[in-house]
Design an enzyme around this catalytic site. Structure first.
Site, PDB file in Angstrom:
ATOM      1  N   ARG A 137       0.878  -1.179   0.000  1.00  0.00           N
ATOM      2  CA  ARG A 137       0.000   0.000   0.000  1.00  0.00           C
ATOM      3  C   ARG A 137       0.911   1.223   0.000  1.00  0.00           C
ATOM      4  O   ARG A 137       1.701   1.410   0.923  1.00  0.00           O
ATOM      5  CB  ARG A 137      -0.923   0.009   1.219  1.00  0.00           C
ATOM      6  CG  ARG A 137      -1.616   1.347   1.405  1.00  0.00           C
ATOM      7  CD  ARG A 137      -2.730   1.322   2.417  1.00  0.00           C
ATOM      8  NE  ARG A 137      -3.899   0.652   1.884  1.00  0.00           N
ATOM      9  CZ  ARG A 137      -5.143   0.780   2.380  1.00  0.00           C
ATOM     10  NH1 ARG A 137      -5.359   1.550   3.423  1.00  0.00           N
ATOM     11  NH2 ARG A 137      -6.150   0.146   1.840  1.00  0.00           N
TER      12      ARG A 137
ATOM     13  N   HIS B  24      -7.362   0.660  -6.518  1.00  0.00           N
ATOM     14  CA  HIS B  24      -7.600  -0.152  -5.306  1.00  0.00           C
ATOM     15  C   HIS B  24      -8.302  -1.448  -5.752  1.00  0.00           C
ATOM     16  O   HIS B  24      -9.463  -1.686  -5.447  1.00  0.00           O
ATOM     17  CB  HIS B  24      -8.459   0.635  -4.317  1.00  0.00           C
ATOM     18  CG  HIS B  24      -8.450   0.083  -2.921  1.00  0.00           C
ATOM     19  ND1 HIS B  24      -7.664  -0.979  -2.526  1.00  0.00           N
ATOM     20  CD2 HIS B  24      -9.137   0.466  -1.800  1.00  0.00           C
ATOM     21  CE1 HIS B  24      -7.866  -1.234  -1.246  1.00  0.00           C
ATOM     22  NE2 HIS B  24      -8.749  -0.376  -0.784  1.00  0.00           N
TER      23      HIS B  24
ATOM     24  N   GLN C  97     -10.217  -3.961  -3.297  1.00  0.00           N
ATOM     25  CA  GLN C  97     -11.532  -3.520  -2.841  1.00  0.00           C
ATOM     26  C   GLN C  97     -12.602  -3.874  -3.875  1.00  0.00           C
ATOM     27  O   GLN C  97     -13.714  -4.258  -3.526  1.00  0.00           O
ATOM     28  CB  GLN C  97     -11.508  -2.004  -2.591  1.00  0.00           C
ATOM     29  CG  GLN C  97     -12.815  -1.469  -2.053  1.00  0.00           C
ATOM     30  CD  GLN C  97     -13.104  -1.908  -0.628  1.00  0.00           C
ATOM     31  OE1 GLN C  97     -12.265  -1.764   0.236  1.00  0.00           O
ATOM     32  NE2 GLN C  97     -14.297  -2.445  -0.387  1.00  0.00           N
TER      33      GLN C  97
ATOM     34  N   ASP D  24     -17.160   7.410  -1.484  1.00  0.00           N
ATOM     35  CA  ASP D  24     -15.886   7.242  -0.788  1.00  0.00           C
ATOM     36  C   ASP D  24     -15.546   8.596  -0.165  1.00  0.00           C
ATOM     37  O   ASP D  24     -16.164   9.608  -0.513  1.00  0.00           O
ATOM     38  CB  ASP D  24     -14.822   6.821  -1.832  1.00  0.00           C
ATOM     39  CG  ASP D  24     -13.466   6.477  -1.237  1.00  0.00           C
ATOM     40  OD1 ASP D  24     -13.365   6.339  -0.005  1.00  0.00           O
ATOM     41  OD2 ASP D  24     -12.498   6.346  -2.020  1.00  0.00           O
TER      42      ASP D  24
ATOM     43  N   CYS E 147     -16.312   1.840   0.480  1.00  0.00           N
ATOM     44  CA  CYS E 147     -15.171   0.976   0.833  1.00  0.00           C
ATOM     45  C   CYS E 147     -14.762   1.124   2.294  1.00  0.00           C
ATOM     46  O   CYS E 147     -14.090   0.256   2.831  1.00  0.00           O
ATOM     47  CB  CYS E 147     -13.993   1.257  -0.095  1.00  0.00           C
ATOM     48  SG  CYS E 147     -13.316   2.920   0.063  1.00  0.00           S
TER      49      CYS E 147
ATOM     50  N   ARG F   1     -13.659  -8.444   1.897  1.00  0.00           N
ATOM     51  CA  ARG F   1     -12.229  -8.235   1.640  1.00  0.00           C
ATOM     52  C   ARG F   1     -11.456  -9.505   2.012  1.00  0.00           C
ATOM     53  O   ARG F   1     -10.535  -9.920   1.316  1.00  0.00           O
ATOM     54  CB  ARG F   1     -11.699  -7.044   2.464  1.00  0.00           C
ATOM     55  CG  ARG F   1     -12.228  -5.684   2.047  1.00  0.00           C
ATOM     56  CD  ARG F   1     -11.732  -5.279   0.675  1.00  0.00           C
ATOM     57  NE  ARG F   1     -10.297  -5.248   0.594  1.00  0.00           N
ATOM     58  CZ  ARG F   1      -9.516  -4.237   0.989  1.00  0.00           C
ATOM     59  NH1 ARG F   1     -10.074  -3.141   1.461  1.00  0.00           N
ATOM     60  NH2 ARG F   1      -8.195  -4.296   0.879  1.00  0.00           N
TER      61      ARG F   1
HETATM   62  N1  NVA Z   1      -9.905   6.678  -1.633  1.00  0.00           N
HETATM   63  C1  NVA Z   1      -9.553   6.336  -0.270  1.00  0.00           C
HETATM   64  C2  NVA Z   1      -9.765   4.876  -0.057  1.00  0.00           C
HETATM   65  C3  NVA Z   1      -9.446   4.400   1.344  1.00  0.00           C
HETATM   66  C4  NVA Z   1      -9.608   2.910   1.504  1.00  0.00           C
HETATM   67  C5  NVA Z   1      -8.114   6.719   0.009  1.00  0.00           C
HETATM   68  O1  NVA Z   1      -7.280   6.523  -0.875  1.00  0.00           O
HETATM   69  O2  NVA Z   1      -7.831   7.244   1.095  1.00  0.00           O
HETATM   70  N1   CP Z   2     -11.248  -0.005   2.386  1.00  0.00           N
HETATM   71  C1   CP Z   2      -9.991  -0.070   2.832  1.00  0.00           C
HETATM   72  O1   CP Z   2      -9.057  -0.311   2.088  1.00  0.00           O
HETATM   73  O2   CP Z   2      -9.862   0.122   4.175  1.00  0.00           O
HETATM   74  P1   CP Z   2      -8.492   0.305   4.983  1.00  0.00           P
HETATM   75  O3   CP Z   2      -7.917   1.645   4.573  1.00  0.00           O
HETATM   76  O4   CP Z   2      -8.915   0.272   6.423  1.00  0.00           O
HETATM   77  O5   CP Z   2      -7.558  -0.809   4.626  1.00  0.00           O
END
Ligand code: NVA
Ligand code: CP
Length: 300
Positions: free
Chosen positions: A104, A131, A134, A216, A256, A284
């Site tokens: 990540r 992502h 997800q 989101d 998500c 997930r």
């Molecule tokens: N779009 C959000 C998703 C978090 C799971 C982010 O990148 O922070």
């Molecule tokens: N939806 C998602 O990826 O959640 P986290 O940021 O908690 O991993």
């Protein structure tokens, strides 16, 4: 033979996607039965997190344990990555020791560079642009409730972020329409590459006829300094009961998570009867176990 990677949804073909979703549903049923299924005994997943996470970390870590293997949480704060060791060198070292790596991070090019130097499969656990894990969970959740997505309409309310782009890829692979509701300045720059997706500045027009409404956070991780501006720019795009009513009675709601009640979604929608967000979050675990089984088992 080079390892296969899962950096975007488009790294797998539509048939493989369907196979993974079917397997995810089977693994969900096995988990709910309490059955043990340990095909990855002795296998290790390395997990590099350069951004925060609850769901991704726990689902990969629990998933590896349930498959008979284990997972290592690696943060830049306490690895040499945080002190400038090149990503390619890290990939060469880790891939000699573990069976797969999940990352990540911010720039999508980081996971591409890691994958280019890795001898084991690399999984994108979220970048600024995609992502895909997800989406596996979201598509699994959709199928459990409504079956095929082909020919349906999904409304995405929010900016052209990582989740939006993964939904755009899913729309091409599974042949459904995606309506993106956002102010003009926030439409995805590469929209033209995705013929099944369109942009609407009018939130009502975006959700009209939608079978699923998705939203989101308005300011993704790394965009914290834009938060106040985005709160104002997206105010009219909040998913509330009035917007869900414009979508129609058939529409489900997904997010998500983490969610911000009173910002991108109201409590009555996310905690209401059309919301499937808790199942979506649980999936997930099952979807990624299907992915891990497929990526790690056959090639080693
Ligand atoms: N779009 C959000 C998703 C978090 C799971 C982010 O990148 O922070
Ligand atoms: N939806 C998602 O990826 O959640 P986290 O940021 O908690 O991993």
């Amino acid at each position: 033979m080079p390892p296969r990677h899962f950096l975007t949804l488009a790294d797998i073909d539509a048939e493989t996607l369907e196979t993974l979703l079917r397997r995810a549903a089977e693994l969900r049923a096995l988990h709910h039965d309490g059955s043990l299924h340990e095909p990855l005994r002795g296998r290790v997943l390395g997990m590099i997190f350069e951004k925060s996470s609850t769901r991704t970390r726990v689902s990969f870590e629990a998933g590896m344990a349930q498959l008979g293997g284990s997972a290592l949480f690696l943060s830049p704060r306490d690895t040499q990555l945080g002190r400038g060791e090149p990503i390619e060198d890290t990939a060469r070292v880790l891939s000699g020791m573990v069976d797969a790596v999940m990352i990540r991070t911010f720039d999508h090019s980081t996971v591409e560079r890691f994958a280019g130097a890795s001898r084991v499969p690399v999984i994108n656990g979220l970048t600024d642009d995609h992502h895909p894990c997800q989406l596996l969970a979201d598509l699994q959740t959709w199928q459990a409730h409504r079956g095929e997505l082909q020919g349906r309409t999904v409304a995405w309310m929010g900016d052209g972020n990582n989740m939006c782009r993964s939904w755009m890829q899913a729309a091409e692979m599974m042949d459904f329409r995606l309506a993106i509701g956002a102010p003009s300045a926030y439409a995805p720059e590469d929209l033209a590459d995705y013929p099944n997706s369109r942009h609407e500045t009018d939130p009502q027009a975006a959700v009209e006829g939608a079978d699923l409404v998705v939203t989101d956070v308005w300011a993704s991780m790394g965009m914290e300094d834009e938060r106040q501006t985005r709160l104002e720019d997206f105010a009219a795009y909040q998913v509330n009961e009035a917007l869900m009513a414009a979508a129609g009675e058939q529409a489900l709601f997904m997010h998500c998570l983490p969610a911000h009640r009173g910002e991108e979604v109201t409590a009555d929608v996310i905690d209401g009867p059309r919301s499937v967000v808790w199942e979506e979050a649980e999936n997930r675990l099952h979807a990624q176990k299907a992915l891990l089984e497929w990526l790690v088992t056959p090639r080693r």
